[in-house]
Design an enzyme around this catalytic site. Structure first.
Site, PDB file in Angstrom:
ATOM      1  N   GLU C  60       0.797  -1.228   0.000  1.00  0.00           N
ATOM      2  CA  GLU C  60       0.000   0.000   0.000  1.00  0.00           C
ATOM      3  C   GLU C  60       0.828   1.276   0.000  1.00  0.00           C
ATOM      4  O   GLU C  60       0.511   2.234  -0.706  1.00  0.00           O
ATOM      5  CB  GLU C  60      -0.951   0.024   1.192  1.00  0.00           C
ATOM      6  CG  GLU C  60      -2.137  -0.916   1.074  1.00  0.00           C
ATOM      7  CD  GLU C  60      -1.802  -2.347   1.391  1.00  0.00           C
ATOM      8  OE1 GLU C  60      -0.685  -2.624   1.868  1.00  0.00           O
ATOM      9  OE2 GLU C  60      -2.673  -3.214   1.173  1.00  0.00           O
ATOM     10  N   HIS C 129     -11.421  -4.215   9.584  1.00  0.00           N
ATOM     11  CA  HIS C 129     -12.013  -4.150   8.242  1.00  0.00           C
ATOM     12  C   HIS C 129     -13.397  -3.509   8.255  1.00  0.00           C
ATOM     13  O   HIS C 129     -14.206  -3.787   7.370  1.00  0.00           O
ATOM     14  CB  HIS C 129     -12.152  -5.562   7.646  1.00  0.00           C
ATOM     15  CG  HIS C 129     -10.886  -6.110   7.062  1.00  0.00           C
ATOM     16  ND1 HIS C 129      -9.785  -6.408   7.825  1.00  0.00           N
ATOM     17  CD2 HIS C 129     -10.549  -6.406   5.780  1.00  0.00           C
ATOM     18  CE1 HIS C 129      -8.834  -6.883   7.034  1.00  0.00           C
ATOM     19  NE2 HIS C 129      -9.263  -6.887   5.804  1.00  0.00           N
TER      20      HIS C 129
HETATM   21  C1  TPP Z   1      -2.479  -4.441   4.518  1.00  0.00           C
HETATM   22  C2  TPP Z   1      -3.511  -5.262   3.834  1.00  0.00           C
HETATM   23  N1  TPP Z   1      -3.656  -5.166   2.498  1.00  0.00           N
HETATM   24  C3  TPP Z   1      -4.586  -5.875   1.847  1.00  0.00           C
HETATM   25  C4  TPP Z   1      -5.425  -6.716   2.537  1.00  0.00           C
HETATM   26  C5  TPP Z   1      -6.533  -7.503   1.811  1.00  0.00           C
HETATM   27  N2  TPP Z   1      -6.127  -8.907   1.724  1.00  0.00           N
HETATM   28  C6  TPP Z   1      -6.487  -9.801   2.663  1.00  0.00           C
HETATM   29  S1  TPP Z   1      -5.780 -11.286   2.408  1.00  0.00           S
HETATM   30  C7  TPP Z   1      -5.017 -10.750   1.013  1.00  0.00           C
HETATM   31  C8  TPP Z   1      -4.143 -11.693   0.243  1.00  0.00           C
HETATM   32  C9  TPP Z   1      -3.030 -12.164   1.109  1.00  0.00           C
HETATM   33  O1  TPP Z   1      -2.274 -13.090   0.398  1.00  0.00           O
HETATM   34  P1  TPP Z   1      -1.234 -13.963   1.189  1.00  0.00           P
HETATM   35  O2  TPP Z   1      -0.418 -13.073   2.054  1.00  0.00           O
HETATM   36  O3  TPP Z   1      -0.500 -14.784   0.200  1.00  0.00           O
HETATM   37  O4  TPP Z   1      -2.106 -14.860   2.153  1.00  0.00           O
HETATM   38  P2  TPP Z   1      -3.126 -15.989   1.696  1.00  0.00           P
HETATM   39  O5  TPP Z   1      -4.462 -15.344   1.600  1.00  0.00           O
HETATM   40  O6  TPP Z   1      -2.664 -16.532   0.377  1.00  0.00           O
HETATM   41  O7  TPP Z   1      -3.078 -17.011   2.767  1.00  0.00           O
HETATM   42  C10 TPP Z   1      -5.282  -9.417   0.766  1.00  0.00           C
HETATM   43  C11 TPP Z   1      -4.752  -8.626  -0.367  1.00  0.00           C
HETATM   44  C12 TPP Z   1      -5.258  -6.799   3.942  1.00  0.00           C
HETATM   45  N3  TPP Z   1      -6.056  -7.580   4.687  1.00  0.00           N
HETATM   46  N4  TPP Z   1      -4.291  -6.081   4.549  1.00  0.00           N
END
Ligand code: TPP
Ligand code: TPP
Ligand code: MG
Ligand code: MG
Lengths: 333, 339, 333, 339
Positions: C60, C129
């Protein structure tokens, strides 16, 4: 009881707290060898060693994040953020993590930490080193916010913050460090969470905190010379907020002014103004006046920087007007 | 059973319990008993059990939003987990946190986090506390591949290496961050190089080989306990959508089929059988776990919702001034009685 | 003119703006292939290609920082922050960089960008959230803040934001995306910066924005049934803020209520309350009432989550009381 | 003069102008004509001239708080720089930004920044714009070694590599971040490894050898123009304190003496003489530069302070609604005339 400075009182509070509680550690940029950008931690590394006074890299988010984890694991960290202007980098760790962990986890654990920082104008430090951002923190449930104006409060509010079970944002003012005053380690000006009436008055109540307490007291002096008796209330903490002391005063004086260095729009001055009219509506002779920083970034040029924030003269002029004595020269005819 | 059969057997059980729990989480949603739909299943990532079993009881950890499996492997009570995911009073967080904020200080779970990268520095801080207090404890930060692009991870790695902290950074690389495959999120997926560049041990292992994961984790956690922090990335595949609503339209059927074929649970089972375990005995184990999880699900569904007024509790510590409810403020302002 | 949803109106605004201005690019997490976490950018990558619809890593701070640099270099970026709760990670780039660059650089250049995000409760998304953090942005000089409540505003406010020379924080509400309404691309409800009276009334003025406009209109309906005529003002933008429309209404109705989903303390409700008593002091029959979110993190459990924010019933009960008809059941006796 | 003598001669002149300007900044402070004391001198870092000369006129850059030298090398007008540092109306930013916020769109200076790491992503964004608009331009992000521990740098590197952007990251490693020597800020100072781990070209060169800096920068900027971003760290020494008030008590005299001996300007001068330049002619050049800077200093001192009311300008774009001054608000509220 001794005459000292705001800076030394803060330093003494850290020393006494660290001697009383072995779990307290200080971490931040330049807090060790350098002694702190504003000298508050000078010499502490010699006294407590590098295990308790930790110089960190320039990694604010990780500094506050590590402080959160340490606070959950038996330490009581004092993290220093060199300028409150940098809080934009750590607001997630502060507002989403430190502030909410106890709640999100159903009360299982708290985050007993103090984030020390300093703000305000006066050094031609420009737009990214002169702000007053307390409104951001004061809006977040779970955070306490302290903003000492006096030498004795610098000592006692910091000592008390270092006994609380929750995160405290402790905001100093760069223009107060050299301020002299009396410190009595045995006697706080008032209990934590209570405001202090710094000067009694009958015609007008001025509600303020941090450096603006000094400007307001100087203004009250000028007002007295012109026959207006102004009461000056120093809030000391924005959370907890002492509504009672404010309301009791305004119900007596029937006129209220809120003074902050922070920008007017969306500043904590708005919360104070709103609460005063909520609690004292039937007692107010005049609308609650706000004297606050202009809604502009802080300019570097000294005359512009000075012009962008309130001072004793502006506060006095507004007070005189609010008390329905002479309007200021700049009053619309 | 030989020693490593014992271990693999235990790991198989952990992994089965993870998958079985996650299936109940899904069911909770289908029965519209879950608090919302932001439920992230760790099916396909059961290999994390190898890391959790390499931790000592006094060690601690933080997880990302997809942390159910890690906590199950750590010994969580399924009923309290499901109750929390349902927003019930019996949940680990009294129904205040939910799926993305489960924590349990008793088991060293310093908390799941809904901010990608949000909990990583907390593990570093815990490690700092252990070092300062001379406790032989390690803290493990679990996060997804998506967090590999969050700056706070590198600040945290740098602090850990600079201060020689007992911390291990674990990336669960399930190939996706929501709809973004890892190769669309970074130019170099050799994440271990990043860790080494910051002065940490770094390793990438096949996350579907739970024995390999366990062995590597044991070494790294051991090194961390001796002041040499490390980074471990386990390669796996996110079997289902990102959250309960996501049908993964952004990836094709073949890829998914191939990904789901990379099954840590299936691999462990096959290995056990190779080593002489009876299919029947494993089936019995599976059935026993299924029964345990079914009971947990029913318990969670039966659990009561928290009284609304509890929402004002836990904002600050006990005996601290509580927030003033809005209605109390309005009363003070408008009621003739109090005005 | 067509019946559509808030989500589709936003999507159409992006499409029309991108067709009109080739310098507009959209960047953020999941804005491309995935179509946006809430579907606002669905299909745009097929229409405009990956050069103009950029899926980003989960970074971000760099996303907003890159948007700032791109805006200074001839593009007009629309950066999407998936949840406003993540703004704590980008406040430095937003408040210290985007907001202050024009000023610090003496007016040499501006930062024409839009930061789109969404906030609010309603999905049991829990404390990290579900927030309403507009107060942080509205306190910073140099940022514009838009918070559309209607389908037509979703379209027109976004279109207008994409013509401004300065950074605009554009805050949607996750509970409004499926909201249906009429969109007339040829006719905005009002010019940018002007509030709209969504319902006329004579006994009481309700000042609000975003999803609380809907709750307030529902409350006004209930109030009408009980003989109280409530005027409902939708601010549409917090910066610029239309003081005139608010003051004109309150000077007629003599009673004012401010409604926000955001936490009460330090929320924008305080600024609105303060301004109303500043501009209408002589006209107020009652103190300005604030109906806002409780000062607690948002709990995940549905009944607690619902209980933590205002709804039509609470607004109506408070309005009835403020108009000095029946006090609510929860009134202190 | 041979071609590389010409180049070195030009670079020597740039470096002399940097040092000479910085000496006047110091004088401005001593005469209490500066706006504040947060003045960060780039003496010892004049080698940056080698990078700036490797940039094309249409290229752009951002700098950190210690950016005077970079901008001088780029061709800034010393009088306008000093006027800005003095908070005067004739300054590059009309006296609003000061030393830490000098910018000039005309020379592609996208701005100095007072937030460590704050301007790095802006260069990435500029590069994104150039690529999108198919302009053959490169953007350079200049920052100090302290920024190597700021997370946004790695997010920026990752974006640059992922999108093949025309950007170069330049670390001016002067060994210190305020009182913290680099080895107290990180466990691995081989910063080029970090860049490579994120998929960038990476190099570390002696920042006191301006020809080497120039040659390396030319290669990297050329590669960046072709979509291969890079990272360059130039090793040098911060001759004086962090800011004007800092007397560097945290480092000893020997270290400082040794550090100041590593003088890019002295080295270039010696080389020019080796290659046949006359000391007298270099002295003449130095004198000419000194005279130029003295004149600039006097001009800055004579320049007027900005009228106080200009503080309400430039918050928003022209013809946009301006902020309401506090006195106007109080008038609306309290004056019988307007109430
Ligand atoms: C700082 C932040 N940015 C974006 C999000 C929205 N978001 C939640 S999970 C996710 C994907 C995360 O991917 P990863 O770290 O690979 O974890 P996975 O879901 O694959 O277990 C996103 C973009 C968030 N919760 N926090
Ligand atoms: C985010 C942030 N953190 C801390 C500071 C305070 N600060 C200003 S300069 C500085 C040291 C920077 O060191 P380096 O990046 O090496 O640059 P140098 O001063 O050596 O040129 C610090 C800590 C800041 N301005 N911004
Ligand atoms: Mg993933
Ligand atoms: Mg440095």
């Amino acid at each position: 009881m001794s005459e000292t400075t705001y800076r030394e009182a803060l330093r003494q509070a850290l020393i006494d707290a660290m001697n009383a509680d072995p779990d307290i550690v200080v971490l931040g940029e330049e807090v060790g060898l350098y002694g702190g950008a504003y000298g508050v931690t000078r010499g502490l590394i010699d006294q407590f060693g590098p295990e308790r006074i930790l110089d960190t890299p320039i990694s604010e988010a990780a500094i506050v994040g590590a402080a959160v984890g340490a606070a959950m694991s038996g330490l009581r960290p004092v993290a220093e953020l060199m300028y409150v202007d940098f809080v934009g980098i750590v607001m997630d760790q502060l507002a989403n993590q430190a502030a909410k962990i106890r709640y999100m986890f159903g009360g299982q654990i708290g985050v007993p930490m103090v984030l020390r920082s300093q703000g305000g104008t006066g050094r031609s430090a420009a737009a990214q080193h002169s702000q007053s951002l307390e409104a951001w923190m004061a809006h977040i449930p779970g955070l306490r916010v302290a903003m000492p104006a006096t030498v004795n409060d610098a000592y006692h509010l910091l000592r008390h913050a270092l006994t609380l079970p929750d995160p405290v944002v402790f905001l100093e003012h760069k223009g107060l460090y050299v301020q002299k005053g009396t410190m009595d380690p045995a006697k706080p000006d008032a209990p934590w969470g209570k405001a202090v009436v710094r000067r009694g008055g009958t015609d007008l109540t001025i509600v303020t905190y941090s450096k603006m307490v000094l400007e307001s007291l100087a203004a009250a002096e000028q007002l007295a010379a012109q026959g207006v008796s102004a009461e000056v209330i120093d809030l000391r903490t924005l959370n907890p907020l002492d509504d009672e002391t404010i309301a009791a005063s305004v119900r007596r004086t029937h006129r209220a002014m809120v003074v902050t260095e922070a920008h007017l729009t969306g500043g904590f001055s708005a919360e104070l103004s709103a609460r005063i009219q909520e609690s004292c509506f039937d007692h107010l002779e005049e609308p609650v006046a706000r004297v606050a920083g202009e809604d502009i970034p802080i300019p570097v040029s000294p005359p512009l920087e000075r012009g962008s924030v309130p001072n004793a003269q502006l506060i006095a002029e507004t007070g005189l007007w609010l008390a329905r004595r002479t309007p200021p020269a700049w009053a619309a005819q | 059973m030989t020693l490593d059969n014992k271990l693999l057997h235990a790991l198989y059980r952990d992994m089965r319990r993870i998958r079985s729990l996650e299936e109940r989480v899904s069911e909770l949603f289908v029965r519209s008993e879950s608090a919302g739909s932001m439920l992230h299943l760790s099916i396909g990532e059961e290999g994390v059990a190898g890391i959790v079993r390499a931790m000592d009881t006094q060690d601690s950890f933080t997880t990302h939003h997809r942390g159910h499996g890690i906590f199950v492997a750590r010994g969580a009570e399924p009923a309290r987990m499901l109750a929390e995911i349902a927003g019930k009073a019996d949940g680990y967080c009294r129904g205040k946190g939910g799926s993305m904020h489960i924590a349990d200080m008793g088991l060293g779970h310093l908390g799941a986090n809904a901010i990608v990268g949000g909990g990583i520095a907390h593990a570093v801080g815990a490690a700092l506390a252990y070092k300062r207090k001379k406790q032989p404890r390690v803290s493990v930060a679990f996060f997804g591949d998506g967090a590999m692009q969050q700056g706070i991870l590198y600040e945290s790695m740098n602090l850990a290496a600079l201060w020689s902290l007992p911390v291990v950074f674990v990336c669960i690389n399930n190939q996706y961050g929501m709809g973004t495959r890892i190769d669309r999120a970074t130019a170099n997926i050799a994440f271990d190089e990043r860790a080494r560049a910051f002065g940490l041990d770094g390793a990438i292992v096949d996350g579907t080989d739970v024995e390999l994961v366990h062995e590597t984790a044991e070494r790294m956690i051991g090194n961390a306990r001796n002041g040499k922090p490390g980074f471990l990335s386990i390669t796996c595949y996110r079997f289902y959508g990102h959250a309960r609503m996501d049908k993964s339209p952004y990836r094709d059927a073949e890829e998914e089929a191939a990904g789901r074929a990379r099954d840590p649970l299936g691999k462990a089972r096959a290995r056990l059988i190779e080593r002489g375990a009876k299919a029947a005995e494993l089936d019995a184990l599976d059935a026993e776990v299924a029964a345990e999880m079914d009971a947990a699900l029913e318990a969670a569904v039966k659990s009561a919702l928290p009284p609304v007024d509890t929402m004002f509790e836990d904002v600050f510590g006990p005996d601290q001034q509580k927030p003033t409810p809005l209605r109390a403020r309005l009363n003070a302002m408008l009621s003739e009685a109090t005005r």
